[in-house]
Enzyme design. Structure first.
Site, mmCIF file in Angstrom:
data_model
loop_
_atom_site.group_PDB
_atom_site.id
_atom_site.type_symbol
_atom_site.label_atom_id
_atom_site.label_comp_id
_atom_site.label_asym_id
_atom_site.label_seq_id
_atom_site.Cartn_x
_atom_site.Cartn_y
_atom_site.Cartn_z
ATOM 1 N N TYR A 66 0.848 -1.187 0.000
ATOM 2 C CA TYR A 66 0.000 0.000 0.000
ATOM 3 C C TYR A 66 0.886 1.239 0.000
ATOM 4 O O TYR A 66 1.390 1.659 1.029
ATOM 5 C CB TYR A 66 -0.922 0.021 1.213
ATOM 6 C CG TYR A 66 -1.903 -1.133 1.290
ATOM 7 C CD1 TYR A 66 -2.160 -1.927 0.191
ATOM 8 C CD2 TYR A 66 -2.560 -1.420 2.482
ATOM 9 C CE1 TYR A 66 -3.052 -2.993 0.269
ATOM 10 C CE2 TYR A 66 -3.471 -2.469 2.570
ATOM 11 C CZ TYR A 66 -3.705 -3.257 1.462
ATOM 12 O OH TYR A 66 -4.591 -4.306 1.550
ATOM 13 N N PRO A 212 -15.325 -4.839 2.192
ATOM 14 C CA PRO A 212 -16.537 -5.256 2.913
ATOM 15 C C PRO A 212 -17.761 -4.419 2.594
ATOM 16 O O PRO A 212 -18.895 -4.909 2.735
ATOM 17 C CB PRO A 212 -16.133 -5.082 4.384
ATOM 18 C CG PRO A 212 -15.075 -4.022 4.368
ATOM 19 C CD PRO A 212 -14.313 -4.254 3.096
ATOM 20 N N GLY A 215 -19.032 -0.031 -2.888
ATOM 21 C CA GLY A 215 -20.210 0.708 -3.316
ATOM 22 C C GLY A 215 -21.008 0.018 -4.397
ATOM 23 O O GLY A 215 -22.246 -0.031 -4.342
#
Length: 287
Positions: A66, A212, A215
């Site tokens: 990341y 989780p 959209g």
């Protein structure tokens, strides 16, 4: 940032000998666009991590890819290595400026990445170290897993987890190391890892659903979510998180955000109590 304190009221789960609230925080969004480079406002990013902990979030998930390295660094700068927060990270993916995610499970690479993660997270031991993705083309799965097991034996890693794996791979990994968690994509609409979840449920392995509250997946069941959300004065995302917390006692959702208000909204989902009928209707929606 809101002055009203929002408290994490989710149930708890044991990862090794550590007990954490099941609603955690995913730190991928602390980075720049396409999860490459630093965010425009690093101070706000650090404040989001600090505020998550202030709200009772004691499980933070990140990865060396990341940024790469950015998310880990910001977490280390923000909270260091507190005894009451479990910080999980991952290794096994390379990045480039195009934003690609390239599997790389070479054991020497994993061992090297563990050392860099320890430095960025400002800790002597990685609480939970996860194999980010199997490297099917270049490295036998067992060789990669054994690298994680060796790091655990050397005391550099406390618990070992897997990510993006099938039931078969979980079982193969467990021949080399105790698997504490599995992190696969799973949400209200995407049930592709249902078998892995059921296996984790049966064997009391923590299941960390990534994406989780995606959209697009929530939009697939927008009418139902809006109806239930309206009954609870909640949002679609809060209902999606509440459903995950009800779906299984081993599920540890890690919604991510770089926005303090969104963080509080996510944490507030932990106090949302869905009825059995609502849980069942949501469960049936994508079966």
């Amino acid at each position: 940032m809101s002055s009203n304190s929002i408290t994490n009221e989710s149930d708890t789960f044991e990862i090794g000998d550590r007990t954490v609230h099941r609603l955690g925080f995913g730190a991928m969004r602390l980075c720049g666009e396409d999860i490459i480079g630093a965010p425009d406002d690093e101070e706000t990013a650090r404040e989001v991590v600090e505020h998550a902990v202030d709200c009772g979030v004691d499980f933070v998930d990140t990865a060396d890819s990341y940024g790469p390295a950015v998310s880990e660094r910001l977490i280390g700068e923000a909270i260091g290595d507190p005894d009451d927060v479990l910080v999980a990270t991952k290794a096994g993916l390379l990045r480039n400026r195009s934003g690609d995610w390239i599997a790389h499970g070479d054991p020497d690479y994993i061992r090297n990445q563990a050392l860099t993660s320890l430095d960025r997270l400002r800790t002597d031991t990685i609480d939970l170290y996860q194999f980010h993705r199997p490297d099917d083309e270049d490295t036998p799965f067992e060789d990669s897993v054994q690298a994680f097991a060796d790091l655990q034996d050397d005391g550099l890693v406390d618990q070992v987890g897997l990510s993006n794996v099938s039931v078969d791979l979980i079982e193969r990994a467990r021949e080399h190391v105790e698997v504490a968690t599995v992190q696969n994509r799973y949400n209200l609409n995407d049930r592709g890892s249902r078998e892995a979840l059921e296996y984790c449920d049966e064997h009391d392995i923590g299941f960390i659903p990534w994406a989780p509250i995606n959209g697009d997946d929530l939009d697939a069941h927008g009418d139902l979510l809006d109806e239930i959300a309206g009954e609870h004065d909640a949002t679609r995302r809060q209902v999606g998180l509440a459903w995950l917390l009800e779906r299984s006692d081993v599920i540890l959702p890690i919604p991510g955000t770089s926005d303090p208000d969104h963080l509080e909204s996510n944490v507030a989902a932990s106090r949302l109590s869905l009825s059995d009928d609502e849980v069942q209707r949501l469960t049936d929606a994508a079966e």
